[in-house]
Design a protein around this motif. Structure first.
Motif, mmCIF file in Angstrom:
data_model
loop_
_atom_site.group_PDB
_atom_site.id
_atom_site.type_symbol
_atom_site.label_atom_id
_atom_site.label_comp_id
_atom_site.label_asym_id
_atom_site.label_seq_id
_atom_site.Cartn_x
_atom_site.Cartn_y
_atom_site.Cartn_z
ATOM 1 N N TYR A 78 35.724 54.043 42.226
ATOM 2 C CA TYR A 78 35.211 52.722 42.579
ATOM 3 C C TYR A 78 34.131 52.838 43.650
ATOM 4 N N GLU A 79 34.349 53.679 44.632
ATOM 5 C CA GLU A 79 33.362 53.866 45.692
ATOM 6 C C GLU A 79 32.226 54.778 45.239
ATOM 7 N N ASN A 80 32.557 55.806 44.446
ATOM 8 C CA ASN A 80 31.526 56.742 44.008
ATOM 9 C C ASN A 80 30.462 56.059 43.158
ATOM 10 N N TRP A 81 30.859 55.003 42.422
ATOM 11 C CA TRP A 81 29.917 54.323 41.525
ATOM 12 C C TRP A 81 29.199 53.152 42.184
ATOM 13 N N ARG A 82 29.363 52.990 43.494
ATOM 14 C CA ARG A 82 28.602 51.974 44.236
ATOM 15 C C ARG A 82 27.353 52.659 44.798
ATOM 16 N N PHE A 83 26.326 52.719 43.982
ATOM 17 C CA PHE A 83 25.125 53.458 44.354
ATOM 18 C C PHE A 83 24.255 52.631 45.287
ATOM 19 N N ALA A 84 23.524 53.342 46.135
ATOM 20 C CA ALA A 84 22.651 52.664 47.097
ATOM 21 C C ALA A 84 21.557 51.874 46.384
ATOM 22 N N SER A 93 35.814 38.196 34.864
ATOM 23 C CA SER A 93 37.188 37.718 34.672
ATOM 24 C C SER A 93 38.173 38.864 34.503
ATOM 25 N N HIS A 94 37.728 40.108 34.679
ATOM 26 C CA HIS A 94 38.601 41.262 34.462
ATOM 27 C C HIS A 94 39.513 41.504 35.667
ATOM 28 N N HIS A 95 40.764 41.862 35.369
ATOM 29 C CA HIS A 95 41.748 42.289 36.378
ATOM 30 C C HIS A 95 41.824 41.279 37.529
ATOM 31 N N ARG A 96 42.287 40.111 37.202
ATOM 32 C CA ARG A 96 42.353 39.034 38.191
ATOM 33 C C ARG A 96 43.416 39.265 39.253
ATOM 34 N N ASP A 97 44.316 40.238 39.028
ATOM 35 C CA ASP A 97 45.353 40.502 40.019
ATOM 36 C C ASP A 97 44.822 41.260 41.234
ATOM 37 N N ILE A 98 43.576 41.700 41.175
ATOM 38 C CA ILE A 98 42.972 42.449 42.279
ATOM 39 C C ILE A 98 42.257 41.486 43.224
ATOM 40 N N ASP A 99 42.358 41.744 44.520
ATOM 41 C CA ASP A 99 41.677 40.935 45.523
ATOM 42 C C ASP A 99 40.169 41.184 45.419
ATOM 43 N N LYS A 100 39.447 40.232 44.817
ATOM 44 C CA LYS A 100 38.015 40.412 44.593
ATOM 45 C C LYS A 100 37.212 40.301 45.885
ATOM 46 N N THR A 101 37.802 39.737 46.911
ATOM 47 C CA THR A 101 37.103 39.711 48.202
ATOM 48 C C THR A 101 37.046 41.108 48.800
ATOM 49 N N ARG A 102 38.138 41.835 48.662
ATOM 50 C CA ARG A 102 38.187 43.202 49.183
ATOM 51 C C ARG A 102 37.544 44.192 48.230
ATOM 52 N N TYR A 103 37.762 43.987 46.930
ATOM 53 C CA TYR A 103 37.221 44.887 45.909
ATOM 54 C C TYR A 103 36.411 44.081 44.890
ATOM 55 N N PRO A 104 35.211 43.665 45.226
ATOM 56 C CA PRO A 104 34.400 42.908 44.266
ATOM 57 C C PRO A 104 33.989 43.781 43.086
ATOM 58 N N HIS A 118 32.106 47.644 36.788
ATOM 59 C CA HIS A 118 33.331 48.354 37.132
ATOM 60 C C HIS A 118 33.995 47.690 38.326
ATOM 61 N N GLY A 119 35.282 47.988 38.484
ATOM 62 C CA GLY A 119 36.052 47.425 39.581
ATOM 63 C C GLY A 119 37.312 48.222 39.814
ATOM 64 N N ARG A 120 38.147 47.736 40.697
ATOM 65 C CA ARG A 120 39.397 48.407 41.051
ATOM 66 C C ARG A 120 40.551 47.885 40.216
ATOM 67 N N THR A 121 41.502 48.772 39.996
ATOM 68 C CA THR A 121 42.812 48.387 39.482
ATOM 69 C C THR A 121 43.838 48.715 40.564
ATOM 70 N N ALA A 122 45.091 48.421 40.302
ATOM 71 C CA ALA A 122 46.119 48.704 41.298
ATOM 72 C C ALA A 122 46.221 50.196 41.599
ATOM 73 N N GLN A 123 45.975 51.054 40.565
ATOM 74 C CA GLN A 123 46.137 52.487 40.742
ATOM 75 C C GLN A 123 44.846 53.278 40.563
ATOM 76 N N GLY A 124 43.768 52.627 40.193
ATOM 77 C CA GLY A 124 42.566 53.393 39.911
ATOM 78 C C GLY A 124 41.326 52.526 39.783
ATOM 79 N N THR A 125 40.510 52.856 38.776
ATOM 80 C CA THR A 125 39.222 52.204 38.569
ATOM 81 C C THR A 125 39.076 51.854 37.104
ATOM 82 N N TRP A 126 38.438 50.714 36.829
ATOM 83 C CA TRP A 126 38.116 50.354 35.448
ATOM 84 C C TRP A 126 36.603 50.264 35.307
ATOM 85 N N VAL A 127 36.108 50.486 34.086
ATOM 86 C CA VAL A 127 34.679 50.401 33.824
ATOM 87 C C VAL A 127 34.470 49.927 32.386
#
Length: 287
Positions: A78-84, A93-104, A118-127
């Protein structure tokens, strides 16, 4: 150091380009993929290479390019794919159980990925790759791309398939592709099992020697004599184990047969003459 990093990045781009070109020969895609591969950016190459490092095989790359939803057991991606350059926050609308404020959710455009999300899941990353980028958000008027994105959503509702940049994929958020870097766990075999496995492998190898090619060719090029056949299986490989990058891909040969090689293989070697008398062929008694 920068020169070395640039060289490594270029090698990675070449590898990813080759993977895409290989899968494009066997799969059906929208037109323009091979042309887009020539403009593959370093950021796009990093994403696809990271998926391959986590177990993605060439046959699965088809679904990724066609918009398949991918889950990876690696939150660091999730962090590696946040390019400068190129990355931006996006609504989805994907993975609504994740805090989008913390992990947009993070979007990025590219010639091959078109719109990577892409975004975060509870245990990893989705894309997921999308055909049409969307810019929905607060204080923004809908654009033509937003309308096209809505049309892609209508196609999804009708076909139950994600609309990716180069085709449709049944790998949706409800039925995702799952990659895990920890699925392959090295283990050892007990001696009785190892001996039984080695016998089975030798029997299979001997059968392959006479069925995969002609018996004449097999006799000319015997396989190496290895003491531990079981040591070549996935449980003894360093790094990731499993079926490998190409998985169950079709294998084909594009080269035409060499006439010179065929002529040499048809020749039967004769033993040198001794005292002016020709000797018998190898493996046979002299006449």
């Amino acid at each position: 150091m920068r020169a070395e990093q640039a060289e490594q990045a270029e090698l990675q781009r070449r590898r990813v380009r080759l993977m895409i070109k290989i899968t494009a020969r066997a799969g059906a895609y929208r037109k323009g993929l091979v042309t887009a591969v020539g403009r593959l950016s370093p950021e796009e190459a990093v994403i696809l290479a990271d998926l391959e490092r986590n177990g993605l095989q060439v046959p699965q790359l088809h679904d990724v390019l066609c918009g398949g939803h991918v889950l990876v057991d690696d939150p660091q991606l999730y962090e590696n794919w946040r390019f400068a350059e190129g990355s931006r926050t996006r609504l989805s609308s994907h993975h609504r159980d994740i805090d989008k404020t913390r992990y947009p959710d993070i979007g990025m455009r590219g010639d091959v990925v078109r719109e990577k999300l892409h975004g975060r899941t509870a245990q990893g990353t989705w894309v997921q790759l999308e055909k049409t980028p969307a810019a929905f958000g607060k204080r923004k008027l809908p654009t033509l791309n937003d309308l096209r994105h809505l049309m892609d959503y209508v196609v999804y509702r009708i076909t139950r398939s994600n609309v990716g940049p180069w085709g449709l994929s049944r790998m949706t958020e409800r039925r995702p592709m799952y990659l895990s870097p920890v699925l392959a766990v090295p283990t050892s075999l007990t001696p009785p099992v190892a001996r039984s496995l080695a016998r089975a492998l030798r029997r299979i190898e001997e059968d392959d020697d006479v069925t995969a090619v002609s018996q004449d060719l097999a006799a000319r090029f015997p396989p190496p004599d290895r003491a531990d056949l079981a040591g070549e299986l996935g449980h003894a490989l360093s790094g990731r184990a499993g079926r490998g990058l190409f998985g169950n891909s079709d294998v084909w040969v594009t080269q035409t047969p060499s006439r010179s090689a065929a002529e040499l293989l048809r020749q039967r070697p004769e033993a040198p003459a001794v005292d002016g008398r020709p000797q018998g062929r190898p493996g046979r008694g002299a006449a």
